[in-house]
Scaffold this active site. Sequence first.
Site, PDB file in Angstrom:
ATOM      1  N   THR A  91       0.839  -1.193   0.000  1.00  0.00           N
ATOM      2  CA  THR A  91       0.000   0.000   0.000  1.00  0.00           C
ATOM      3  C   THR A  91       0.877   1.247   0.000  1.00  0.00           C
ATOM      4  OG1 THR A  91      -1.560  -1.284   1.308  1.00  0.00           O
ATOM      5  CG2 THR A  91      -1.936   1.077   1.173  1.00  0.00           C
ATOM      6  N   GLU A 118       9.385 -25.849  28.015  1.00  0.00           N
ATOM      7  CA  GLU A 118      10.196 -24.908  27.235  1.00  0.00           C
ATOM      8  C   GLU A 118      11.639 -25.389  27.117  1.00  0.00           C
ATOM      9  OE1 GLU A 118       8.853 -22.697  25.469  1.00  0.00           O
ATOM     10  OE2 GLU A 118       6.895 -22.946  26.416  1.00  0.00           O
TER      11      GLU A 118
HETATM   12  P1  ADP Z   1       0.971  -4.006   2.963  1.00  0.00           P
HETATM   13  O1  ADP Z   1       0.042  -3.147   2.172  1.00  0.00           O
HETATM   14  O2  ADP Z   1       2.010  -4.698   2.145  1.00  0.00           O
HETATM   15  O3  ADP Z   1       0.277  -4.955   3.882  1.00  0.00           O
HETATM   16  P2  ADP Z   1       1.624  -1.512   4.122  1.00  0.00           P
HETATM   17  O4  ADP Z   1       2.054  -0.761   2.936  1.00  0.00           O
HETATM   18  O5  ADP Z   1       0.232  -1.247   4.586  1.00  0.00           O
HETATM   19  O6  ADP Z   1       1.815  -3.057   3.914  1.00  0.00           O
HETATM   20  O7  ADP Z   1       2.655  -1.249   5.284  1.00  0.00           O
HETATM   21  C1  ADP Z   1       2.258  -0.849   6.550  1.00  0.00           C
HETATM   22  C2  ADP Z   1       3.255   0.103   7.147  1.00  0.00           C
HETATM   23  O8  ADP Z   1       4.505  -0.546   7.368  1.00  0.00           O
HETATM   24  C3  ADP Z   1       3.576   1.261   6.247  1.00  0.00           C
HETATM   25  O9  ADP Z   1       2.675   2.294   6.418  1.00  0.00           O
HETATM   26  C4  ADP Z   1       4.964   1.652   6.689  1.00  0.00           C
HETATM   27  O10 ADP Z   1       4.914   2.475   7.816  1.00  0.00           O
HETATM   28  C5  ADP Z   1       5.571   0.324   7.091  1.00  0.00           C
HETATM   29  N1  ADP Z   1       6.375  -0.246   6.015  1.00  0.00           N
HETATM   30  C6  ADP Z   1       6.123  -1.419   5.376  1.00  0.00           C
HETATM   31  N2  ADP Z   1       7.077  -1.657   4.457  1.00  0.00           N
HETATM   32  C7  ADP Z   1       7.916  -0.625   4.480  1.00  0.00           C
HETATM   33  C8  ADP Z   1       9.109  -0.304   3.747  1.00  0.00           C
HETATM   34  N3  ADP Z   1       9.594  -1.104   2.796  1.00  0.00           N
HETATM   35  N4  ADP Z   1       9.725   0.861   4.028  1.00  0.00           N
HETATM   36  C9  ADP Z   1       9.251   1.661   4.988  1.00  0.00           C
HETATM   37  N5  ADP Z   1       8.153   1.423   5.710  1.00  0.00           N
HETATM   38  C10 ADP Z   1       7.486   0.287   5.476  1.00  0.00           C
HETATM   39 ZN    ZN Z   2       5.512 -25.637  23.249  1.00  0.00          ZN
HETATM   40 MG    MG Z   3      -1.988  -3.087   2.400  1.00  0.00          MG
END
Ligand code: ADP
Ligand code: ZN
Ligand code: MG
Length: 610
Positions: A214, A430
Amino acid sequence: MPGGWTGLVLTALVVFLISDLLLSFFGPGGATTISYTEFNNQLNKGNITKIYSKGDAIEGTLKNAEPKPDGGKGTYTEFDTQRPVFAGDNLWTTLQQQGVEVTASPVVQQRSFLANLLISLAPMLLLILVWVLLARRMAGGLGGGALGRKAPPKPVTAEAGRRTTFADVAGIDEVEAELSEVVDFLKNPQQYRRLGAKMPRGVLLSGPPGTGKTLLARAVAGEADVPFFSASASEFIEMIVGVGASRVRELFAEARKVAPAIVFIDEIDTIGRQRGSGGGMGGHDEREQTLNQILTEMDGFSGSEGVIVIAATNRADVLDPALLRPGRFDRRITVSPPDRDGRAAILRIHSRHVPLAGDADLGQLAKVTPGMTGAELANLVNEAALLAVKRRQDAVNERDLSDALEKVQLGAVRPLVMPQAERERTAYHESGHALLGMLQPGADPVRKITIVPRGRALGVTLSTPETDRYSYTEPYLRGRIIGALGGMAAEQVVYGVITTGAESDLEQVTNIARGMAGRWGMSERVGRLTAVPSDPQGAYGLSAAPTTLDAVDEEARRIVAECYDEAVRLLTEQRARLDALAAALLEAETLDEEAAYRAAGVPRKTLDQA
Ligand code: ADP
Ligand code: ZN
Ligand code: MG
């Protein structure tokens, strides 16, 4: 006309106010109400000039102003009063004697023409209004939910503050490079048009959750400085029937108006699953209609309009092939969890606004977090900052980072007082996991053992790989199964009975064993084929013969049984080490890597031996 119920209520209110105003204009003015006795007094004093009556209600005017009755302030000349029905006075005679001018009107008074018109029309008007509003909503292609407001997809343009750019994304440089071509096209489409080059209409980003899909889509829009229309595919399904398709139509229509633009469809697997395959409960037609609409819209592009569709999914493997055909999402980009340098870069991005103390080492943190995604790393930094606030520090230090990591990896501590017998059993459980983890050649080193209840677990043993792993060998997987069975085996060896505490261990074991037999070709009997699809929901979609599936099951059982025997054998053989480790654990509750290896008396393997 403003839509929705607020609009309706407002209109009704205005109509009501206007008619009320008109009525009061034609109605009685501000007379003082006096008692009938007082009226009689004034009449006998000869202080009344004229009256006006309707039935037994009397209004009138005094000659000279009188102080208001009942101690009210000021005086009055206009009054009204009510003549009791039983009043046997000769009112008419008295009035004549006093020379009062008398006017009367019929008991049933005619209202003015205008007032009558308004009153009789008001309900009609309201009805018409409601009807018009509803009709409009229908005509608008059910633009909103049944009661919801009609919400045209809004471009997320230059949102308050700064927009997302590639500077906010780290650790996935190869993906950035592929997308920069798209950015370039959006920036100067003429260039591409002139040379007759067609851009891909759709880009599909696939990868595990939290890897930044995203974020990337937003960054592309931000870099190219074009409007960004986003919708989550699940939104389409949740709405009432028939809405999904029209919402898609609107989304694309709006985007075309302001092209070049980006249409982003998140979680497209919710609607883009293979038609006629699993997960088809309810909303099936809706899903299909919406999907078809997306395909139609994409086919409708001439290719040079400058609308690019970016879709994201966690499950590219379950998508309908129609989506992946050339001319649709023909450019597919895989987004993977970051490697070590990537993790360090992501940690730096997310700690841009977090003051770090001198001892906080992001590079070291990146090293011990293999497999973590961008979202998890962002969360990790935030947890550390929260801890620093709680501890009233003015910078985040090493301890905050490692405590936050512990919390993220092991779950939050649960305040739970455990009976001594339970604690002992947990310690053995554990220790069983940990000891077998230490003894397996090539297994991930044990990083932490704890018997402090966390999350759903009564205790946790954490092992993480020394470096990033991209593929696994069969002995490694067997080692994992043996380690996971270690808890159960230890209970068996020490107490001779097993408890319910091993449920999640067994889930893990089952997954690995089934994968080995049915997906990764590690069983001679099943052969080198995938019999178990990676998408459990579509388990019956794959054409494996029942006998093959039976074989997978039997092979998985065999693997697990062998591993369990090995686990019990090893723990029986190493009982002294198991006891020592459990004792240390009972004493300290949490052991870190070094202490754990020391307590168990197992030499810590170095990287090159592993
Ligand atoms: P996805 O859509 O792949 O599930 P998102 O784009 O929603 O993941 O990521 C969620 C948050 O994680 C982002 O808003 C950002 O803050 C952080 N994040 C994820 N990947 C990265 C990246 N490659 N670089 C910097 N921040 C990231
Ligand atoms: Zn266990
Ligand atoms: Mg997403």
